[in-house]
Each structure stands twice: as structure tokens, then as C-alpha cells.
Design a protein around this motif. Structure first.
Motif, PDB file in Angstrom:
ATOM      1  N   GLY A 115       0.791  -1.225   0.000  1.00 12.01           N
ATOM      2  CA  GLY A 115       0.000   0.000   0.000  1.00 12.01           C
ATOM      3  C   GLY A 115       0.823   1.274   0.000  1.00 12.01           C
ATOM      4  N   ASN A 116       2.043   1.244   0.551  1.00  7.62           N
ATOM      5  CA  ASN A 116       2.883   2.448   0.549  1.00  7.62           C
ATOM      6  C   ASN A 116       4.142   2.281  -0.292  1.00  7.62           C
ATOM      7  OD1 ASN A 116       4.616   0.890   2.131  1.00  7.62           O
ATOM      8  ND2 ASN A 116       4.875   2.430   3.723  1.00  7.62           N
ATOM      9  N   GLU A 117       4.246   1.157  -0.983  1.00  8.25           N
ATOM     10  CA  GLU A 117       5.467   0.853  -1.738  1.00  8.25           C
ATOM     11  C   GLU A 117       5.751   1.895  -2.815  1.00  8.25           C
ATOM     12  OE1 GLU A 117       7.399  -2.886  -4.259  1.00  8.25           O
ATOM     13  OE2 GLU A 117       5.792  -3.225  -2.809  1.00  8.25           O
ATOM     14  N   ASP A 118       4.702   2.365  -3.480  1.00  6.62           N
ATOM     15  CA  ASP A 118       4.900   3.352  -4.541  1.00  6.62           C
ATOM     16  C   ASP A 118       5.647   4.575  -4.022  1.00  6.62           C
ATOM     17  OD1 ASP A 118       3.819   4.511  -7.358  1.00  6.62           O
ATOM     18  OD2 ASP A 118       3.595   6.050  -5.823  1.00  6.62           O
ATOM     19  N   GLU A 119       5.180   5.173  -2.935  1.00 12.88           N
ATOM     20  CA  GLU A 119       5.824   6.391  -2.446  1.00 12.88           C
ATOM     21  C   GLU A 119       7.193   6.104  -1.849  1.00 12.88           C
ATOM     22  OE1 GLU A 119       4.468   7.845   1.797  1.00 12.88           O
ATOM     23  OE2 GLU A 119       2.682   7.508   0.570  1.00 12.88           O
ATOM     24  N   GLU A 120       7.372   4.941  -1.225  1.00 14.05           N
ATOM     25  CA  GLU A 120       8.671   4.622  -0.654  1.00 14.05           C
ATOM     26  C   GLU A 120       9.724   4.432  -1.748  1.00 14.05           C
ATOM     27  OE1 GLU A 120       9.547   4.818   2.339  1.00 14.05           O
ATOM     28  OE2 GLU A 120       7.698   4.758   3.493  1.00 14.05           O
ATOM     29  N   LEU A 121       9.368   3.752  -2.825  1.00 16.10           N
ATOM     30  CA  LEU A 121      10.325   3.553  -3.910  1.00 16.10           C
ATOM     31  C   LEU A 121      10.632   4.859  -4.637  1.00 16.10           C
ATOM     32  CD1 LEU A 121       9.130   0.164  -5.449  1.00 16.10           C
ATOM     33  CD2 LEU A 121      11.041   0.561  -3.894  1.00 16.10           C
ATOM     34  N   ARG A 122       9.625   5.667  -4.875  1.00 19.37           N
ATOM     35  CA  ARG A 122       9.864   6.953  -5.544  1.00 19.37           C
ATOM     36  C   ARG A 122      10.789   7.840  -4.712  1.00 19.37           C
ATOM     37  NH1 ARG A 122       5.697   9.067  -9.332  1.00 19.37           N
ATOM     38  NH2 ARG A 122       4.342   7.369  -9.970  1.00 19.37           N
ATOM     39  N   SER A 171       9.256  14.923  -6.230  1.00 21.34           N
ATOM     40  CA  SER A 171       8.896  14.791  -7.636  1.00 21.34           C
ATOM     41  C   SER A 171       7.466  15.264  -7.822  1.00 21.34           C
ATOM     42  CB  SER A 171       9.008  13.328  -8.084  1.00 21.34           C
ATOM     43  OG  SER A 171       8.407  13.131  -9.342  1.00 21.34           O
ATOM     44  N   MET A 172       7.218  15.946  -8.933  1.00 22.65           N
ATOM     45  CA  MET A 172       5.852  16.393  -9.216  1.00 22.65           C
ATOM     46  C   MET A 172       4.943  15.235  -9.583  1.00 22.65           C
ATOM     47  SD  MET A 172       5.918  19.578  -8.536  1.00 22.65           S
ATOM     48  CE  MET A 172       4.431  20.302  -9.271  1.00 22.65           C
ATOM     49  N   ASP A 173       5.527  14.040  -9.789  1.00 22.57           N
ATOM     50  CA  ASP A 173       4.734  12.841 -10.037  1.00 22.57           C
ATOM     51  C   ASP A 173       4.410  12.085  -8.759  1.00 22.57           C
ATOM     52  OD1 ASP A 173       4.708  13.185 -12.818  1.00 22.57           O
ATOM     53  OD2 ASP A 173       6.633  12.180 -13.046  1.00 22.57           O
ATOM     54  N   ALA A 174       5.028  12.471  -7.646  1.00 14.94           N
ATOM     55  CA  ALA A 174       4.789  11.769  -6.383  1.00 14.94           C
ATOM     56  C   ALA A 174       3.389  12.073  -5.860  1.00 14.94           C
ATOM     57  CB  ALA A 174       5.844  12.178  -5.358  1.00 14.94           C
ATOM     58  N   SER A 175       2.890  11.186  -5.021  1.00 15.22           N
ATOM     59  CA  SER A 175       1.531  11.354  -4.516  1.00 15.22           C
ATOM     60  C   SER A 175       1.419  12.596  -3.627  1.00 15.22           C
ATOM     61  CB  SER A 175       1.106  10.118  -3.725  1.00 15.22           C
ATOM     62  OG  SER A 175       1.994   9.855  -2.661  1.00 15.22           O
ATOM     63  N   VAL A 176       0.267  13.248  -3.709  1.00 10.81           N
ATOM     64  CA  VAL A 176      -0.025  14.421  -2.885  1.00 10.81           C
ATOM     65  C   VAL A 176      -0.601  13.938  -1.562  1.00 10.81           C
ATOM     66  CG1 VAL A 176      -1.411  16.521  -2.683  1.00 10.81           C
ATOM     67  CG2 VAL A 176      -0.412  15.887  -4.891  1.00 10.81           C
ATOM     68  N   THR A 177       0.040  14.300  -0.463  1.00 11.85           N
ATOM     69  CA  THR A 177      -0.394  13.832   0.860  1.00 11.85           C
ATOM     70  C   THR A 177      -1.210  14.879   1.610  1.00 11.85           C
ATOM     71  OG1 THR A 177       1.639  14.604   1.926  1.00 11.85           O
ATOM     72  CG2 THR A 177       1.648  12.374   1.011  1.00 11.85           C
TER      73      THR A 177
END
Length: 242
Positions: free
Chosen positions: A80-87, A189-195
Motif C-alpha cells: 500500500g505504501n510501496e509506490d511512495e517509498e520507492l519513488r 517529484s511532481m509525479d509523487a503522490s499528494v499527501t
């Protein structure tokens, strides 16, 4: 010659798949000590000598591969959080296509993750000795709990490290006053998720700044304990730093 980061990821994943000390268990993942893995260039990395689940295997591979590069290791990861952790560690995400997969890529779909080994192969922590997730017995009882197998077509995304060092913030304490509504992001990154968003006039105390992806970023630890990033544009164009 030093190995590339993707090659280091792949070699650590192959270690997990080949050694029976590593079985599958969600409740008991990484509950043991540490072992040293020697890579083909003679370098050594540290990984858990315990059981793993799919995301813990990938976390171990990434942390070991980036041990000389990362800003800070990934402390906890699940799909569930892998995307933001890898980015946040310098990986780029692209849509999965079987013909595009390269050795050392991280593979992700809802609820599962693995590592591409090249030549149509992948490594994954698949299931415990009973086909479940609890892993009541330590180690790989069947030879199939953590395994190397044929590359699946069911992945959604590929994550590939872009090479070089991960951007490290320069430590500095300063206050940013937001002048327009500003997005807070999980990675620089401007592609990273907005929190979240910061309203005009909001002041946030930051503990570092960095340049990444063509922008200047302020960074701070949110109340959740997660590191967050605010773009200062290319020349502090819409915030006041005081």
C-alpha cells in the motif's frame, strides 16, 4: 567494477529465493538477526536472516542495494505504501509491459510485489508452507515459499532505479511561508503522490532542502513521522523563505 543498483537488487533477490533459511511469514517477517550476503563484485550487504513476505523481501533487496546511496533506509513497507517509498529512493514508475522488464526492476500489483531477474524470470515471496500467509514454521519448508519462477504477466507497474545517488537533503533549519495553496508530496517529484495541501499564509519549519527533478524542494517531518516535500519551484518563485 562496482555493480549497478538494479544488479545488486537482483542478486539479493536471488539470494532470498535460493536459501531455505528464508520462508514466507507475514507475522514473523524480519524477526530474526542479520546475515551478510557477498555479491559478485566482492561487496557485502546485510539482510535479515529471517522469514519475509513479498514486500519485506523487496524492502530488504532495495535497502541492501542502496546502502551506500540512500538518504535513509526504508523503515517499513507494504504494497500500500510501496509506490511512495520507492519513488522517494529514486525509482521511476512505468506501466508494466512484459517486453520492457529489465533485470533488477521492482514489480508491483495490488497486494503483491517481486523482483525481475531477467531472462523471463522473477523472484517473489509467494506463500507459506500451507499456501497461506502466517508461516508457522521458520524457513522455506517446501522450496516454493520464496522462489524464482517464470515472469508473470499480471503485474501493473515496473519501478526502475534511475542510477546515481539518491538526492540527499542539505541540512538546514528554516521557515517557509506559503503564499498560494501548495501541495505536499511524498517524494521530491511532481509525479509523487499528494499527501495534503498547505493554505496561503501557512508557515512550516523545514529541516533541509534539495534539488531534484529540476526543482528546489523543502523537506520536513510531518506529524505522522513521514518525510514530506514542498516544491519551491525553480527559483523560489511563489514562497517566501524566512
Amino acid at each position: 567494477m562496482a555493480l549497478s543498483i538494479p544488479e545488486r537488487i537482483a542478486q539479493v533477490a536471488e539470494h532470498f529465493a535460493a536459501h531455505s533459511a528464508h520462508g514466507y511469514s507475514q507475522p514473523n517477517r524480519s524477526t530474526g538477526g542479520v546475515e551478510t550476503v557477498k555479491l559478485s563484485d566482492g561487496s557485502k550487504v546485510a539482510v535479515t536472516n529471517s522469514d519475509v513476505d513479498c514486500s519485506e523481501m523487496v524492502r530488504q533487496c532495495v535497502n541492501a542495494a542502496l546502502s551506500a546511496n540512500y538518504r535513509a533506509p526504508i523503515e517499513y513497507m507494504w504494497t500500500g505504501n510501496e509506490d511512495e517509498e520507492l519513488r522517494a529512493q529514486g525509482f521511476e514508475r512505468v506501466a508494466f509491459a512484459k517486453g520492457s522488464v529489465k533485470r533488477g526492476d521492482i514489480l508491483l500489483r495490488s497486494g503483491h510485489t517481486g523482483v525481475a531477474l531477467g531472462s523471463g524470470r522473477q523472484a517473489e515471496a509467494a506463500h507459506d508452507e500451507n499456501g497461506g500467509i502466517t508461516g508457522p514454521r521458520k524457513g522455506d519448508q517446501t522450496g516454493d515459499e520464496v522462489r524464482a519462477t517464470t515472469l508473470s504477466s499480471s503485474w501493473t507497474y515496473i519501478y526502475r532505479h534511475t542510477g546515481g545517488n539518491v538526492a540527499r537533503p542539505i541540512a538546514a533549519t528554516f521557515r517557509v511561508t506559503v503564499t498560494v495553496e501548495t501541495n505536499v508530496r511524498s517524494a521530491p517529484s511532481m509525479d509523487a503522490s499528494v499527501t495534503g495541501t498547505l493554505p496561503p499564509g501557512y508557515k512550516v519549519t523545514c529541516d533541509g532542502w534539495l534539488q531534484a527533478n529540476g526543482r528546489i524542494w523543502a523537506t520536513y517531518l510531518a506529524a505522522s513521522g513521514k518525510r514530506r516535500y514542498v516544491s519551491l519551484g525553480t527559483a523560489h518563485s511563489w514562497v517566501v523563505v524566512s
